[in-house]
Design an enzyme around this catalytic site. Structure first.
Site, PDB file in Angstrom:
ATOM      1  N   LYS A 150      -6.079  -2.971   0.412  1.00 50.16           N
ATOM      2  CA  LYS A 150      -4.639  -3.014   0.703  1.00 50.16           C
ATOM      3  C   LYS A 150      -4.302  -4.266   1.528  1.00 50.16           C
ATOM      4  O   LYS A 150      -3.275  -4.916   1.302  1.00 50.16           O
ATOM      5  CB  LYS A 150      -4.226  -1.739   1.443  1.00 50.16           C
ATOM      6  CG  LYS A 150      -2.799  -1.711   1.948  1.00 50.16           C
ATOM      7  CD  LYS A 150      -1.752  -1.579   0.847  1.00 50.16           C
ATOM      8  CE  LYS A 150      -0.344  -1.588   1.439  1.00 50.16           C
ATOM      9  NZ  LYS A 150       0.717  -1.386   0.478  1.00 50.16           N
ATOM     10  N   LYS A 204       3.390  -5.557  10.247  1.00 51.83           N
ATOM     11  CA  LYS A 204       2.275  -4.697  10.661  1.00 51.83           C
ATOM     12  C   LYS A 204       1.091  -4.864   9.707  1.00 51.83           C
ATOM     13  O   LYS A 204      -0.059  -4.995  10.124  1.00 51.83           O
ATOM     14  CB  LYS A 204       2.781  -3.244  10.670  1.00 51.83           C
ATOM     15  CG  LYS A 204       1.796  -2.188  11.096  1.00 51.83           C
ATOM     16  CD  LYS A 204       1.198  -1.337  10.010  1.00 51.83           C
ATOM     17  CE  LYS A 204       2.102  -0.688   9.038  1.00 51.83           C
ATOM     18  NZ  LYS A 204       1.393   0.092   8.005  1.00 51.83           N
TER      19      LYS A 204
END
Ligand code: NAD
Length: 296
Positions: free
Chosen positions: A172, A240
Site C-alpha cells: 500500500k 499520512k
C-alpha cells in the site's frame, strides 16, 4: 460461509459501505465504533451492536478499518482491546492503512496469543468500497488468508497475497508513492499548460493518447479542468500515507526524495486549511505558486 459471525470495528467513510457489503453477502455482522450514529446506521441495515471491543471479539474473524497506526494500536493493545478479548484461533484482519513496521509488531503480539493477523489495506476509495470492488493487498500466512477469503471477497474483487506480515502495508505504501508522484506530475503539467495560455483540456486529451496516459491524468486532470477539489481522497489521508512510506523508507535505508517533497506540499495544503480537500488539490498549490489566482 453465509451466517458466519464477523466483527467489524471502524464504520467511517470506508468502513460503513464495507460493512454493508458484508451484510449483503449474508454474514452475521457485529459492529463497534466510537461514533454511535454510525453504529445506529449499521444496525438499521441489519448488523448487531457489539457495544464494545469485547462484544465484537466474540466473532471468529474481526475486521478493523481505522484511521491511523495509533488508532489500531489502541483498539488492539489498549485496555479491553481485541488482543486481550479475542479467542485463540480467531483472526484479526486489519484493513486500515498504517505503518508496516508497527503492523509486524502487532502481528507478533497477536500471534503470541494464538490470534493470527492479516494486514489487508485497500485501494479503490469510497467508490470501490461502495461497489465492493476494492483491491486488497494482503500480508500474512496464506492459509489464514484462505480462511478469510470469503469475507474479503464480499468487499473487494482483487485480492493479492503479497507476502508475510506487513507486506500488505508495504504494498500500500508503494501504491501511495506511485499515485502521489503521478498526481503531482499532472498538477505540474496542467499548471504549465495554463501559465502558457494553452487550453489545458486539449493538452489533457492529447496526453491521454500518449505515454503520459494515466488514471491520474484522466481523473485528476478532469478535476483540474472542472476546478473540482471536493474529496475524494482527503489531503490529510494522503499526507499520512506518505509519512508511513517515508518511515518505511528510513527504516529500510531507501531514499525517497520526491515522496518527501510531495509530503511537504500536502503539509502546506493542510496547514493552510485545505486538509479536507481532494488529494488532486496539489494542482491548486502549484497554480498559486505560478501566480495563477483564479480557477481558469
Ligand atoms: P474515517 O476517519 O472516515 O473512519 C474511521 C472510523 O474509525 C470512524 O468512524 C471513527 O469513529 C472510528 N474509530 C476511530 N478510533 C476508534 C476506536 N478507538 N474505536 C472504535 N472506532 C474508532 O476513515 P476512512 O476514510 O474510512 O479510512 C479508514 C482507513 O482506510 C484509513 O487508514 C485510510 O487511510 C484508509 N483508506 C481510505 C480511503 C478513502 O478513500 N477514504 C481509501 C483507501 C484507504
Amino acid at each position: 460461509m453465509a451466517g458466519q459471525l464477523v466483527g467489524f470495528v471502524g464504520l467511517g467513510v470506508m468502513g460503513r459501505p464495507m460493512a454493508r457489503n458484508l451484510l449483503k453477502a449474508g454474514f452475521d455482522l457485529m459492529v463497534h465504533d466510537l461514533n454511535t450514529a454510525a453504529v445506529g446506521e449499521a444496525v438499521a441495515a441489519g448488523a448487531r451492536d457489539g457495544k464494545s471491543l469485547e462484544g465484537v471479539a466474540e466473532a471468529g474473524i474481526v475486521v478493523t478499518m481505522l484511521p491511523d497506526t495509533p488508532d489500531v494500536e489502541a483498539v488492539l493493545l489498549g485496555p479491553g482491546g481485541l488482543a486481550e478479548a479475542m479467542r485463540r484461533g480467531s483472526v484479526l484482519v486489519d484493513m486500515s492503512t498504517i505503518s508496516p513496521i508497527a503492523t509486524r509488531s502487532f502481528a507478533e503480539h497477536l500471534n503470541a496469543r494464538g490470534v493470527p493477523m492479516l494486514d489487508a489495506p485497500v485501494s479503490g476509495g469510497f467508490q470501490g468500497a461502495e461497489a465492493g470492488t476494492l483491491s486488497i493487498m494482503v500480508g500474512g500466512e496464506a492459509e489464514v488468508l484462505e480462511r478469510c477469503r470469503p469475507v474479503l471477497a464480499a468487499m473487494g474483487t482483487t485480492i493479492s497475497h503479497i507476502g508475510e506480515a506487513g507486506a500488505g502495508q508495504v504494498c500500500k505504501a508503494c501504491n501511495q508513492v506511485a499515485v502521489a508522484i503521478n498526481i503531482h506530475a499532472v498538477a505540474e503539467a496542467m499548471t504549465l499548460a495554463k501559465k502558457n495560455g494553452v487550453d489545458p483540456a486539449r493538452i489533457r486529451q492529447a496526453l491521454l493518447g500518449g505515454f503520459a496516459q494515466s488514471k491520474a491524468l484522466d481523473l485528476h486532470g478532469q478535476r483540474v479542468l472542472d476546478g473540482n477539489y471536493k474529496a475524494g481522497f482527503r489531503v490529510q489521508l494522503q499526507r499520512k500515507d506518505l509519512k508511513i512510506a517515508l518511515e518505511a523508507g528510513t527504516a529500510s535505508g531507501t531514499p525517497l526524495p520526491v515522496t518527501a517533497l510531495i509530503q511537504q506540499l500536502y503539509g502546506i495544503l493542510d496547514a493552510t486549511g485545505r486538509g479536507e480537500l481532494d488529494n488532486s488539490s496539489l494542482a491548486l498549490l502549484m497554480q498559486e505558486l505560478a501566480g495563477i489566482t483564479a480557477e481558469a
